[in-house]
Structure formats: structure tokens, C-alpha cells
Design a protein around this motif. Structure first.
Motif, PDB file in Angstrom:
ATOM      1  N   CYS A  83       1.198  -1.300   0.166  1.00  0.00           N
ATOM      2  CA  CYS A  83       0.512   0.016  -0.257  1.00  0.00           C
ATOM      3  C   CYS A  83       1.465   0.887  -0.395  1.00  0.00           C
ATOM      4  CB  CYS A  83      -0.351  -0.242   1.041  1.00  0.00           C
ATOM      5  SG  CYS A  83      -0.023  -0.364   2.904  1.00  0.00           S
ATOM      6  N   LYS A  84       0.373   2.715   0.125  1.00  0.00           N
ATOM      7  CA  LYS A  84       1.188   3.705   0.120  1.00  0.00           C
ATOM      8  C   LYS A  84       0.997   4.501   0.792  1.00  0.00           C
ATOM      9  CE  LYS A  84       3.153   7.295  -2.888  1.00  0.00           C
ATOM     10  NZ  LYS A  84       3.428   7.085  -4.667  1.00  0.00           N
ATOM     11  N   VAL A  85       1.721   5.091   1.537  1.00  0.00           N
ATOM     12  CA  VAL A  85       1.145   6.039   2.298  1.00  0.00           C
ATOM     13  C   VAL A  85       2.093   7.611   2.286  1.00  0.00           C
ATOM     14  CG1 VAL A  85       0.120   4.552   4.336  1.00  0.00           C
ATOM     15  CG2 VAL A  85       2.253   5.451   4.846  1.00  0.00           C
ATOM     16  N   ALA A  86       1.764   8.428   3.398  1.00  0.00           N
ATOM     17  CA  ALA A  86       2.274   9.812   3.575  1.00  0.00           C
ATOM     18  C   ALA A  86       3.179   9.896   4.615  1.00  0.00           C
ATOM     19  CB  ALA A  86       0.956  10.829   2.952  1.00  0.00           C
ATOM     20  N   ASN A  87       3.747  10.419   4.630  1.00  0.00           N
ATOM     21  CA  ASN A  87       4.803  11.482   5.434  1.00  0.00           C
ATOM     22  C   ASN A  87       4.421  12.155   6.597  1.00  0.00           C
ATOM     23  OD1 ASN A  87       7.264  11.560   7.461  1.00  0.00           O
ATOM     24  ND2 ASN A  87       7.631  13.132   6.100  1.00  0.00           N
ATOM     25  N   ASP A  90      -1.585  10.202  10.342  1.00  0.00           N
ATOM     26  CA  ASP A  90      -1.963   9.293   9.151  1.00  0.00           C
ATOM     27  C   ASP A  90      -1.543   7.659   8.871  1.00  0.00           C
ATOM     28  OD1 ASP A  90      -4.485  10.607  10.700  1.00  0.00           O
ATOM     29  OD2 ASP A  90      -5.201  10.918   8.445  1.00  0.00           O
ATOM     30  N   GLY A  91       0.036   8.449   8.499  1.00  0.00           N
ATOM     31  CA  GLY A  91       0.289   7.374   7.846  1.00  0.00           C
ATOM     32  C   GLY A  91       1.362   7.100   8.817  1.00  0.00           C
ATOM     33  N   ASP A  92       1.308   7.263  10.061  1.00  0.00           N
ATOM     34  CA  ASP A  92       2.548   6.842  11.053  1.00  0.00           C
ATOM     35  C   ASP A  92       1.787   5.783  11.738  1.00  0.00           C
ATOM     36  OD1 ASP A  92       4.817   8.495  10.883  1.00  0.00           O
ATOM     37  OD2 ASP A  92       4.106  10.305  11.960  1.00  0.00           O
ATOM     38  N   ILE A  93       0.114   6.251  11.992  1.00  0.00           N
ATOM     39  CA  ILE A  93      -0.762   5.128  12.389  1.00  0.00           C
ATOM     40  C   ILE A  93      -0.449   3.879  11.530  1.00  0.00           C
ATOM     41  CG2 ILE A  93      -3.350   5.327  13.236  1.00  0.00           C
ATOM     42  CD1 ILE A  93      -3.182   8.619  13.714  1.00  0.00           C
ATOM     43  N   ALA A 101      -0.083  -5.343  14.300  1.00  0.00           N
ATOM     44  CA  ALA A 101      -1.463  -7.040  14.449  1.00  0.00           C
ATOM     45  C   ALA A 101      -0.060  -7.936  13.727  1.00  0.00           C
ATOM     46  CB  ALA A 101      -2.241  -6.237  12.896  1.00  0.00           C
ATOM     47  N   GLY A 102       1.473  -7.431  13.259  1.00  0.00           N
ATOM     48  CA  GLY A 102       2.075  -8.863  12.445  1.00  0.00           C
ATOM     49  C   GLY A 102       1.906  -8.531  11.238  1.00  0.00           C
ATOM     50  N   VAL A 103       1.566  -7.532  10.340  1.00  0.00           N
ATOM     51  CA  VAL A 103       1.244  -8.221   9.413  1.00  0.00           C
ATOM     52  C   VAL A 103       2.498  -6.734   8.683  1.00  0.00           C
ATOM     53  CG1 VAL A 103       0.602  -6.759   7.230  1.00  0.00           C
ATOM     54  CG2 VAL A 103      -0.916  -7.362   9.746  1.00  0.00           C
ATOM     55  N   ASP A 104       3.556  -8.103   7.652  1.00  0.00           N
ATOM     56  CA  ASP A 104       4.835  -7.445   6.840  1.00  0.00           C
ATOM     57  C   ASP A 104       4.583  -5.922   6.557  1.00  0.00           C
ATOM     58  OD1 ASP A 104       6.770  -8.612   8.971  1.00  0.00           O
ATOM     59  OD2 ASP A 104       7.557 -10.338   7.024  1.00  0.00           O
ATOM     60  N   HIS A 105       5.695  -5.550   5.761  1.00  0.00           N
ATOM     61  CA  HIS A 105       5.227  -4.517   4.734  1.00  0.00           C
ATOM     62  C   HIS A 105       6.401  -3.790   4.388  1.00  0.00           C
ATOM     63  CE1 HIS A 105       6.954  -1.055   7.653  1.00  0.00           C
ATOM     64  NE2 HIS A 105       5.908  -1.835   8.420  1.00  0.00           N
ATOM     65  N   ALA A 106       6.337  -2.583   2.995  1.00  0.00           N
ATOM     66  CA  ALA A 106       7.522  -2.307   2.965  1.00  0.00           C
ATOM     67  C   ALA A 106       7.837  -1.512   2.574  1.00  0.00           C
ATOM     68  CB  ALA A 106       7.530  -2.558   0.706  1.00  0.00           C
ATOM     69  N   LEU A 107       6.910   0.109   3.706  1.00  0.00           N
ATOM     70  CA  LEU A 107       6.710   0.957   3.700  1.00  0.00           C
ATOM     71  C   LEU A 107       7.634   1.429   4.624  1.00  0.00           C
ATOM     72  CD1 LEU A 107       2.970   0.923   4.732  1.00  0.00           C
ATOM     73  CD2 LEU A 107       4.159   1.864   2.510  1.00  0.00           C
ATOM     74  N   THR A 108       9.015   0.630   4.920  1.00  0.00           N
ATOM     75  CA  THR A 108      10.303   0.949   5.294  1.00  0.00           C
ATOM     76  C   THR A 108      11.108   2.165   4.915  1.00  0.00           C
ATOM     77  OG1 THR A 108      11.499  -0.828   4.554  1.00  0.00           O
ATOM     78  CG2 THR A 108       9.958  -0.950   6.055  1.00  0.00           C
ATOM     79  N   GLY A 109      10.576   2.630   3.861  1.00  0.00           N
ATOM     80  CA  GLY A 109      11.619   4.033   3.336  1.00  0.00           C
ATOM     81  C   GLY A 109      10.982   5.272   3.679  1.00  0.00           C
ATOM     82  N   GLU A 110      12.194   6.212   2.600  1.00  0.00           N
ATOM     83  CA  GLU A 110      11.525   7.328   2.411  1.00  0.00           C
ATOM     84  C   GLU A 110      10.208   7.581   2.586  1.00  0.00           C
ATOM     85  OE1 GLU A 110      13.443  12.474   2.093  1.00  0.00           O
ATOM     86  OE2 GLU A 110      14.411  10.194   1.933  1.00  0.00           O
ATOM     87  N   ARG A 111       9.358   7.899   3.216  1.00  0.00           N
ATOM     88  CA  ARG A 111       8.042   8.185   2.364  1.00  0.00           C
ATOM     89  C   ARG A 111       7.668   9.568   2.225  1.00  0.00           C
ATOM     90  NH1 ARG A 111       4.224   7.616   7.355  1.00  0.00           N
ATOM     91  NH2 ARG A 111       6.049   7.281   8.586  1.00  0.00           N
ATOM     92  N   GLU A 113       6.445  13.524   0.869  1.00  0.00           N
ATOM     93  CA  GLU A 113       5.215  14.568   1.549  1.00  0.00           C
ATOM     94  C   GLU A 113       3.934  13.912   0.670  1.00  0.00           C
ATOM     95  OE1 GLU A 113       6.185  15.971   4.379  1.00  0.00           O
ATOM     96  OE2 GLU A 113       7.801  14.940   4.157  1.00  0.00           O
ATOM     97  N   GLY A 114       2.362  14.352   1.495  1.00  0.00           N
ATOM     98  CA  GLY A 114       1.270  15.052   1.101  1.00  0.00           C
ATOM     99  C   GLY A 114       0.509  13.760   1.941  1.00  0.00           C
ATOM    100  N   ILE A 115      -0.748  13.109   1.717  1.00  0.00           N
ATOM    101  CA  ILE A 115      -1.805  13.239   2.488  1.00  0.00           C
ATOM    102  C   ILE A 115      -2.018  11.908   2.569  1.00  0.00           C
ATOM    103  CG2 ILE A 115      -4.289  13.184   3.341  1.00  0.00           C
ATOM    104  CD1 ILE A 115      -4.021  16.637   2.199  1.00  0.00           C
TER     105      ILE A 115
END
Length: 333
Positions: A83-87, A90-93, A101-111, A113-115
Motif C-alpha cells: 500500500c502507500k501512505v504519506a509522511n 495518519d501514515g504513522d498510525i 497486527a504482525g503484518v509485514d510491509h514495504a513502507l520502511t523507506g522514505e515516505r 510528502e502528501g496526505i
């Protein structure tokens, strides 16, 4: 043994739930029971109308595939979410909820800017949910968010039908399916909403390709896919594009088709207050059950039980401790 039971792709949304009357939906010109894409101005306008209402589940991470991947993981089978979240906050949440919940993801890089995407969920007295979604950065979900290695390490690749509304999201879902097929991973899709079937049918067909292993849909979506008001006709149409499928029918239970046999799944009688997330929970619980080796009717009964727990409470998910309790209640300790 694969590392993940399922790999999901979908929109990352933060939900705000508000109880409303049917008259208020009409006054605000909100289409009841549907998911409607809106911009930030329209969302703000709706919130202005609803100021002072009791918010039952403010700032909970949502999104259809995300809810399902969280459910599967919470029941005890690891999952991965694209998925994709902003910096932003709400992205932090959202990331924190996936990790809790124990779900792996690829949101570990630099996010970027946006909403981060937001969904305003309006719950009417009959428990129906009417969703007004501002995708924001989720609209730019793309192949950049795919993790080919994780797809190959999954038993099922699961596409959220809602991504059909984003050209780049749809392309990502299709590419992910192609990676899954090449790796011998089973493919699945949720049709997500009657509006997706009505207005984005060609895009959904592109996501499905020649056929998928498993389709999740509700009765309205099944009938829409079949261009019919006859469930038997709809079933035959689904067989043309899926090896197996599940049709949820609300208070009437569900139908499961395992490739050979159609089974009727009885409903769990509950006092429904909020249908938001019921289909997502059904899919997540079903994926958990079939990847632990259960047959389709057993998986359907477990998923029906889990979805019943969701509609009896506000919000799209259970408390963390309720997942293992429900699993043990159904399958034994």
C-alpha cells in the motif's frame, strides 16, 4: 511451507466512523450503502454537517485489503501488505497498526510528502455503512510498492477491487498477479463494491486476467457481475472467471464454491450495529482457514462467525485478544 498466507494489495485508508440517520444521508446527498470517491473539500463539507456527532472509531487504520491482511495475521497466519501512505501522522498510525497486527510491509523507506488516504464511514440505524473515500496518496499506488519476493513467498495473492479506480494501482495489481502466476502462487480478488462492478467492470476484468483461483464478493456484486437478478446465473458467470469463489449474503449467510461443490453457509444471528469491515473480516478469516488446511464449508462457517462478531460492534476490527479467542472457540485450543 510458504512464509505468508496471503499478500494483499490495496488502498491504505484511515477511517472515521460516525452514526447518522437516513434523513441525514439524504440531506447530504450521500448514496447509501455505497463507496463514493470524494475530494478533500467534499469530505470537509460532510464533516461540517456532522459536527457534534458521536465518532465511534476515529482514526483507525482501514482499507479493505489491509483489514483482511490484519485479520488473517491476527488469527495466526502471517501476511504482507502492499500500500502507500504519506509522511504524515495518519501514515504513522497506519504503519503502527500493521506492525502491531504482525503484518509485514514495504513502507520502511522514505515516505513522500502528501496526505494519507481517509475514509468517512457513515453508519445508519440498520447497520448499513456508506463510505466517502478520499484516496489522496493511495491514488498513486504503483508497481513501485510491489515486493516480488514476498509475493513468491505467499500462498495467495489478494487484490482489493477498489484499486481499479486508480490507473497506476490497477496496473500494479495486474503486475502483481502476473508475478504470482509465474511463481505458482494462487490468485484472488475481492470485487469490493457494487459500484466497482457497475462502473469499472473492464478494469476488474483486467485485474482478473483469464481467471483467478478465488473471488470474494457479496450477492449484489455477484448479481452485477452476472448482469442478472438470478443468483444461479451469477454463479455460472463467476465460474467462467474463477476456479473457486465465496458469495456473502448478509443475514442469509454465504455460499462457497470449492471448484466441485456449492455449499450454503448459515448466518450467525447477531444484533447488527455496523456492517463496516464485515466483508473484509470474512475474507481475512476465510484465507486464514483455507491456508491452515480447512475445506471451504469449514472456512465459510469460521468466516461467517468472525464477520458476525464485526457487525455486532462498531469499527472494522476486533480487539487483538479476541482473534485467538475466536479461533480457539471454533477450532479448539
Amino acid at each position: 511451507m510458504k512464509k505468508y498466507a496471503a499478500y494483499g494489495i490495496g488502498a491504505a485508508l484511515v477511517d472515521t466512523e460516525i452514526k447518522v440517520e437516513d434523513s441525514e444521508l439524504a440531506a447530504m446527498n450521500v448514496e447509501k450503502g455505497m463507496m463514493t470517491l470524494v475530494d478533500a473539500d467534499r469530505q470537509s463539507e460532510l464533516l461540517g454537517h456532522l459536527e457534534g456527532h458521536l465518532v465511534k472509531a476515529s482514526h483507525a487504520s482501514g482499507g479493505s485489503a489491509g483489514n483482511s491482511m490484519i485479520a488473517t495475521a491476527q488469527f495466526g497466519k502471517p501476511t504482507f501488505m502492499s500500500c502507500k501512505v504519506a509522511n504524515d501522522a495518519d501514515g504513522d498510525i497506519y504503519i503502527a497498526d500493521l506492525e502491531a497486527a504482525g503484518v509485514d510491509h514495504a513502507l520502511t523507506g522514505e515516505r513522500e510528502e502528501g496526505i494519507t488516504g481517509k475514509c468517512l464511514v457513515l453508519i445508519s440505524p440498520d447497520a448499513e455503512r456508506s463510505m466517502n473515500t478520499n484516496l489522496s496518496i493511495s491514488e498513486t499506488l504503483s508497481t513501485d510498492q510491489l515486493n516480488a519476493q514476498a509475493i513468491g513467498e505467499s500462498e495467495y495473492y489478494y487484490m482489493e477491487g477498489y484499486v481499479v479506480t486508480s490507473p497506476t494501482g490497477r496496473a500494479a495489481a495486474v503486475r502483481g498477479r502476473e508475478i504470482a502466476e509465474a511463481a505458482g502462487v494462487k490468485t484472488s480478488i475481492s470485487l469490493s463494491d457494487p459500484g466497482m462492478v457497475e462502473f469499472f467492470r473492464d478494469g476488474l476484468q483486467e485485474m482478473i486476467g483469464e481467471r483467478v483461483n478465488l473471488i470474494f464478493c457479496n450477492e449484489a456484486e455477484a448479481l452485477g457481475w452476472g448482469n442478472t437478478d438470478n443468483i444461479e446465473v451469477a454463479i455460472e458467470k463467476l465460474k467462467q472467471v474463477a476456479d473457486t469463489f465465496v458469495i456473502t449474503r448478509g443475514a442469509e449467510g454465504a455460499l462457497t464454491y470449492d471448484g466441485d461443490n456449492l455449499a450454503e453457509i448459515p448466518p450467525h444471528k447477531v444484533h447488527a450495529v455496523d456492517s463496516n469491515g464485515a466483508g473484509d473480516m470474512f475474507a481475512g478469516a476465510f484465507l486464514y482457514a483455507i491456508t491452515r488446511g480447512e475445506d471451504f464449508p469449514t472456512a465459510g462457517r469460521f468466516a461467517s462467525l468472525a464477520a458476525g462478531k464485526i457487525v455486532a460492534n462498531y469499527g472494522p476490527r476486533l480487539k487483538p485478544e479476541e482473534y485467538p479467542a475466536l479461533r480457539n472457540e471454533f477450532f479448539g485450543g
